[in-house]
Design an enzyme around this catalytic site. Structure first.
Site, PDB file in Angstrom:
ATOM      1  N   CYS A 156       0.847  -2.687  -8.029  1.00  0.00           N
ATOM      2  CA  CYS A 156      -0.049  -2.972  -7.375  1.00  0.00           C
ATOM      3  C   CYS A 156      -0.119  -4.661  -7.487  1.00  0.00           C
ATOM      4  CB  CYS A 156      -1.038  -2.521  -6.975  1.00  0.00           C
ATOM      5  SG  CYS A 156      -1.889  -2.589  -8.364  1.00  0.00           S
TER       6      CYS A 156
ATOM      7  N   ARG B 214      -5.014   0.251  -7.855  1.00  0.00           N
ATOM      8  CA  ARG B 214      -3.962   1.365  -7.944  1.00  0.00           C
ATOM      9  C   ARG B 214      -3.102   1.216  -8.392  1.00  0.00           C
ATOM     10  NH1 ARG B 214      -2.707  -1.837  -2.081  1.00  0.00           N
ATOM     11  NH2 ARG B 214      -2.954  -3.516  -4.238  1.00  0.00           N
TER      12      ARG B 214
ATOM     13  N   ASP C 113      -5.801  -1.480  -0.904  1.00  0.00           N
ATOM     14  CA  ASP C 113      -5.989  -2.317  -1.731  1.00  0.00           C
ATOM     15  C   ASP C 113      -8.054  -1.423  -1.365  1.00  0.00           C
ATOM     16  OD1 ASP C 113      -7.285  -3.717  -3.022  1.00  0.00           O
ATOM     17  OD2 ASP C 113      -6.281  -5.269  -2.836  1.00  0.00           O
TER      18      ASP C 113
END
Ligand code: 4NP
Length: 170
Positions: free
Chosen positions: A22, A28, A140
């Site tokens: 990420c 994440r 996000d």
């Protein structure tokens, strides 16, 4: 298709190396890393896999995952202890598949890939969503509230489950 190549590795008894990526490697991708490590243990195939995660932005290098993601993951029985690190060029050689959380991560990783073969290793987590077919990325959650973290974990659990299922399918 990269999944077919990975299935061949499994059939030959070769280790499958998966990298989740990420932006910050504090929300994440460390969650995906923890979810997939738990799944391979549950399936009794942990010794056939090597799982890691990294971020395209190196500003959090050395940090534990974000405290909010750790708290939400803990509620699902997951302790996230990965230390953030930046993606490096050698990751394209080391890993068999590189799973991007969103389109921006995907585009950056494809652009970074040293060879066309390496470029093919980059896939989107959204390609493996089965319970959330309307979703096209793991958004996000960094600037979101609790719901953003729960949503990210739901999508990550869905994608990791399907990815592993595809890889282990006979
Ligand atoms: P992640 O979330 O990519 O899921 O780890 C982020 C964490 C930090 C930042 C961006 C995204 N940041 O810019 O600091």
């Amino acid at each position: 298709m990269i999944i077919e190549d990975i299935k061949k590795r499994v059939e030959k008894g070769e280790k499958v190396k998966i990298l989740f990526v990420c932006l910050g490697n504090i929300c994440r991708s460390p969650a995906a890393h923890g979810v997939m490590e738990r799944l391979v243990k549950e399936q009794g195939v942990a010794d056939q896999f090597e799982i890691d995660s990294a971020g395209l932005y190196g500003g959090h290098a050395g940090d534990l995952p974000d405290s909010r993601m750790r708290a939400h993951a803990r509620r699902r029985g997951l302790e996230l202890t990965h230390r953030s690190r930046k993606v490096r060029e050698s990751d394209f050689d080391r890993f068999d598949i590189i799973v991007a959380m969103d389109d921006s991560n995907y585009d950056q990783l494809r652009a970074m890939a040293p060879t066309p073969e390496d470029e093919k290793k980059v896939v989107k987590m959204a390609d493996f969503f089965t319970q959330h077919p309307w979703a096209d990325c793991v958004p996000d959650p960094y600037y979101d509230g609790a719901q953003g973290f729960e949503n990210a974990l739901d999508l990550i659990e869905d994608g990791c489950f399907t990815l592993l299922k595809q890889v282990l399918a006979k």
